[in-house]
Design a protein around this motif. Structure first.
Motif, PDB file in Angstrom:
ATOM      1  N   ARG A  70      -5.301   4.562  -3.648  1.00  0.00           N
ATOM      2  CA  ARG A  70      -6.650   3.987  -3.675  1.00  0.00           C
ATOM      3  C   ARG A  70      -6.901   3.240  -4.973  1.00  0.00           C
ATOM      4  N   ARG A 124       0.856  -1.189   0.000  1.00  0.00           N
ATOM      5  CA  ARG A 124       0.000   0.000   0.000  1.00  0.00           C
ATOM      6  C   ARG A 124       0.890   1.237   0.000  1.00  0.00           C
ATOM      7  N   ARG A 133      -7.162  -3.134   8.517  1.00  0.00           N
ATOM      8  CA  ARG A 133      -7.616  -2.372   9.679  1.00  0.00           C
ATOM      9  C   ARG A 133      -6.535  -2.322  10.762  1.00  0.00           C
ATOM     10  N   ASP A 150      -5.343   5.845   6.622  1.00  0.00           N
ATOM     11  CA  ASP A 150      -6.693   6.246   6.207  1.00  0.00           C
ATOM     12  C   ASP A 150      -7.036   7.626   6.759  1.00  0.00           C
ATOM     13  N   ASP A 151      -6.739   7.844   8.025  1.00  0.00           N
ATOM     14  CA  ASP A 151      -7.028   9.144   8.663  1.00  0.00           C
ATOM     15  C   ASP A 151      -6.239  10.275   8.015  1.00  0.00           C
ATOM     16  N   GLU A 185      -5.010  10.289   4.934  1.00  0.00           N
ATOM     17  CA  GLU A 185      -5.560  10.515   3.596  1.00  0.00           C
ATOM     18  C   GLU A 185      -6.798  11.408   3.666  1.00  0.00           C
ATOM     19  N   GLU A 186      -7.676  11.113   4.604  1.00  0.00           N
ATOM     20  CA  GLU A 186      -8.898  11.917   4.749  1.00  0.00           C
ATOM     21  C   GLU A 186      -8.555  13.369   5.081  1.00  0.00           C
ATOM     22  N   SER A 218      -2.591   1.042   9.073  1.00  0.00           N
ATOM     23  CA  SER A 218      -3.565   1.223   7.984  1.00  0.00           C
ATOM     24  C   SER A 218      -4.602   2.276   8.355  1.00  0.00           C
ATOM     25  N   ARG A 219      -5.085   2.215   9.586  1.00  0.00           N
ATOM     26  CA  ARG A 219      -6.078   3.205  10.033  1.00  0.00           C
ATOM     27  C   ARG A 219      -5.464   4.598  10.103  1.00  0.00           C
TER      28      ARG A 219
END
Length: 96
Positions: free
Chosen positions: A87, A7, A27, A35-36, A38-39, A31-32
């Motif tokens: 993504r 990733r 998860r 994700d945070d 990226e957001e 990874s989380r």
């Protein structure tokens, strides 16, 4: 069993090189975190875009304001493109 694809993470090394994560757990803590981040980068990109539009709409904006807006927009575009590539790679891997 196929190995999980790497990733692309939403940050780079201090030298500017890409960082990758190898995990079978989407998860996991890292990874989380990715994700945070990226957001947050996408939200920041929306704010930078709004600011750049405001500067461009201001006929009295000087060179410094325009250069600042363009610099921030360039940084945000790099982040958003990295998120899109990451993504996209995950979507492709999910189809395989």
């Amino acid at each position: 069993m196929d190995a999980s694809p790497l990733r692309l993470l939403p940050w780079t090394t201090p030298e500017g090189n890409p960082c990758y994560l190898s995990t079978d757990n989407g998860r996991s803590l890292l990874s989380r975190l990715a994700d945070d981040i990226e957001e947050a980068q996408l939200e920041s990109g929306e704010q930078v875009l709004a600011g750049a539009r405001a500067v461009l709409a201001d006929r009295k904006a000087g060179e410094r304001a325009v250069r600042f807006a363009l610099t921030r927009a360039t940084e945000s575009l790099e982040d958003v493109l990295r998120v899109a590539v990451s993504r996209g790679e995950r979507v492709q891997a999910g189809r395989g």
